[in-house]
Design an enzyme around this catalytic site. Structure first.
Site, mmCIF file in Angstrom:
data_model
loop_
_atom_site.group_PDB
_atom_site.id
_atom_site.type_symbol
_atom_site.label_atom_id
_atom_site.label_comp_id
_atom_site.label_asym_id
_atom_site.label_seq_id
_atom_site.Cartn_x
_atom_site.Cartn_y
_atom_site.Cartn_z
ATOM 1 N N TYR A 142 13.693 -40.904 41.030
ATOM 2 C CA TYR A 142 12.622 -39.920 41.377
ATOM 3 C C TYR A 142 12.974 -38.551 40.990
ATOM 4 O O TYR A 142 13.462 -37.877 41.881
ATOM 5 C CB TYR A 142 11.868 -40.004 42.742
ATOM 6 N N ASP B 7 15.320 -58.076 40.199
ATOM 7 C CA ASP B 7 14.502 -59.143 40.112
ATOM 8 C C ASP B 7 14.614 -60.365 40.708
ATOM 9 O O ASP B 7 13.718 -61.004 41.228
ATOM 10 C CB ASP B 7 14.128 -59.244 38.524
ATOM 11 N N ASP C 157 7.442 -52.302 50.216
ATOM 12 C CA ASP C 157 5.917 -52.862 49.935
ATOM 13 C C ASP C 157 5.747 -54.355 49.627
ATOM 14 O O ASP C 157 4.846 -54.930 50.258
ATOM 15 C CB ASP C 157 5.323 -52.319 48.638
ATOM 16 N N ASP D 80 11.522 -48.601 47.195
ATOM 17 C CA ASP D 80 10.052 -48.272 47.481
ATOM 18 C C ASP D 80 9.305 -49.518 47.013
ATOM 19 O O ASP D 80 8.302 -50.087 47.936
ATOM 20 C CB ASP D 80 9.628 -47.130 46.256
ATOM 21 N N LYS E 71 20.765 -53.379 39.261
ATOM 22 C CA LYS E 71 20.350 -53.796 37.893
ATOM 23 C C LYS E 71 21.111 -53.397 36.821
ATOM 24 O O LYS E 71 20.745 -52.924 35.567
ATOM 25 C CB LYS E 71 18.726 -53.330 37.742
HETATM 26 MG MG MG Z 1 5.349 -47.175 48.319
#
Ligand code: MG
Ligand code: NAI
Length: 360
Positions: A142, A224, A252, A248, A191
């Site tokens: 980000y 993954d 979720d 992030d 990764k």
């Molecule tokens: Mg989120």
């Protein structure tokens, strides 16, 4: 509580948009119940920083917004974002500046399968799931570095990821310490097979930090494969440490595996001082906003984390116990968890359990 009068705790409240406003109402009532039952005193400043404000004033928060927040002990936020304002405007106009200005480099996202709550994974896989996602919250993917070049078919977009040794080291150090107080296991999301510069630095620093914590078992796993494991064997996890983007997404996913995004809490912690910020993981949910259906548990669990952070551990534990009780039965939980209760009914149930004499 014992000892002299408790100090007044200054809280900045940012309800935001959509169901952010609705779950903030629950939080305010719970805070008042905590004042009554535990003698704590909160001085709250409510701030209307939101997409509505953006439409009206042209910014998500006023120019002195960060200065206003700095005069508080903690920040509680509902959710921001609304159709009509691009999501990158609402995120970069409010949440990200707050996280970065106050050095909130730890984003703590605990997740559990609660007794009685139906989950999309089979019950035998869901049993005993209880883990913590430690998300890097200040750098990583980000970033504002990059740009777009040209228009039309040959247009290019470039977005840089920023990973500093300091940034990776402090977040992994934090995760190791958390694991030492839990079941002693860290999974590091990587990764480095495909992302060969930033993620190899991540892996190297994780290994270095791990060598200083011999009591912690550290496992490196590609994001993954880790995502698949989170669905197939969620009870394998104790502490997950991940970059800003990976953390992030994983949190979720974790919330969904445990029943609903509506229960997921988070703490944006500023370990070096500065106010920390507490907020549910979910967004403003325009699809259910205004209907009284929002699950307040993600917000109220965030309040419990905030109380803990403010050393109000007794009301924090009582609030968690009240949330557990509400989740146990369909008539005291919301529709996203297969229940029948409204936001109002869950809030009333929780507050009744916090009343003086009930929970102590
Ligand atoms: Mg989120
Ligand atoms: P969302 O989390 O708002 O909603 C996703 C789905 O989960 C929806 O179907 C919603 O009804 C459901 N849901 C979310 N929270 C719930 C709750 N407490 N109770 C019951 N159901 C719940 O994510 P979405 O739809 O991607 O984003 C909507 C807006 O929120 C966007 O503008 C987005 O940018 C913003 N957003 C803000 C966040 C924040 O303030 N930290 C985080 C995520 C999204």
């Amino acid at each position: 509580m014992s000892g002299g009068p408790a100090p007044v705790i200054r809280l900045a409240l940012i309800p935001g948009d959509g169901i952010g406003v609705e779950v903030m109402e629950s939080a305010k009532e719970v805070l008042r119940a905590v004042e009554k039952a535990y003698g704590a005193e909160f001085a709250t400043t409510e701030l209307d920083w939101s997409c509505e404000r953006y439409h009206r004033e042209g910014d998500m928060m006023p120019p002195d917004g960060l200065e206003v927040l700095s005069r508080h002990d903690a920040i509680l936020l509902g959710a921001v974002g609304w159709p009509g304002v691009p999501d990158h405007v609402s995120l970069w106009g409010l949440l990200i500046p707050i996280r970065r200005a106050f050095g909130q480099y730890v984003n703590l996202r605990p997740m559990r399968v609660f007794e009685g709550v139906p989950t999309p994974v089979r019950p035998e896989l869901a049993a005993g799931v209880d883990f913590l996602v430690v998300r890097e919250n200040s750098e990583g993917e980000y970033s504002e570095v990059g740009g777009r070049i040209g228009r039309g078919p040959s247009e290019l977009a470039l977005q840089e990821s920023i990973f500093s040794r300091t940034g990776v080291e402090r977040i992994t150090e934090y995760a190791m310490k958390q694991a030492e107080g839990r079941r002693g296991r860290v999974h590091s999301a990587t990764k480095s097979n495909g992302i060969i510069h930033t993620m190899t630095l991540w892996d190297e620093v994780v290994d270095e930090v791990a060598s200083r914590h011999p009591g912690v078992t550290v496992q490196r796993e590609h994001i993954d494969a880790m995502a698949a494991r989170m669905v197939m064997r969620p009870s394998d996890f104790d502490v997950v440490v991940a970059s800003n983007l990976f953390g992030d997404i994983l949190s979720d996913l974790a919330a969904a595996v445990c029943g609903s995004i509506g229960i997921a809490p988070s703490a944006n912690l500023a370990p070096d001082g500065g106010p920390s910020m507490f907020e549910p993981v979910h967004g403003s949910a325009p699809d259910i906003s205004g209907k009284g259906l929002a699950n307040p548990v993600g917000m109220l669990w965030s309040v419990a984390m905030m109380l803990d952070h403010l050393r109000l551990s007794e009301p924090a534990a009582a609030l968690m116990a009240a949330l557990e009780a509400s989740l146990r039965e369909p008539h005291t939980r919301t529709a996203d968890l297969g229940g029948t209760a409204s936001t109002r009914e869950v809030t009333d149930f929780v507050i009744a359990l916090l009343a003086p004499g009930t929970s102590r």
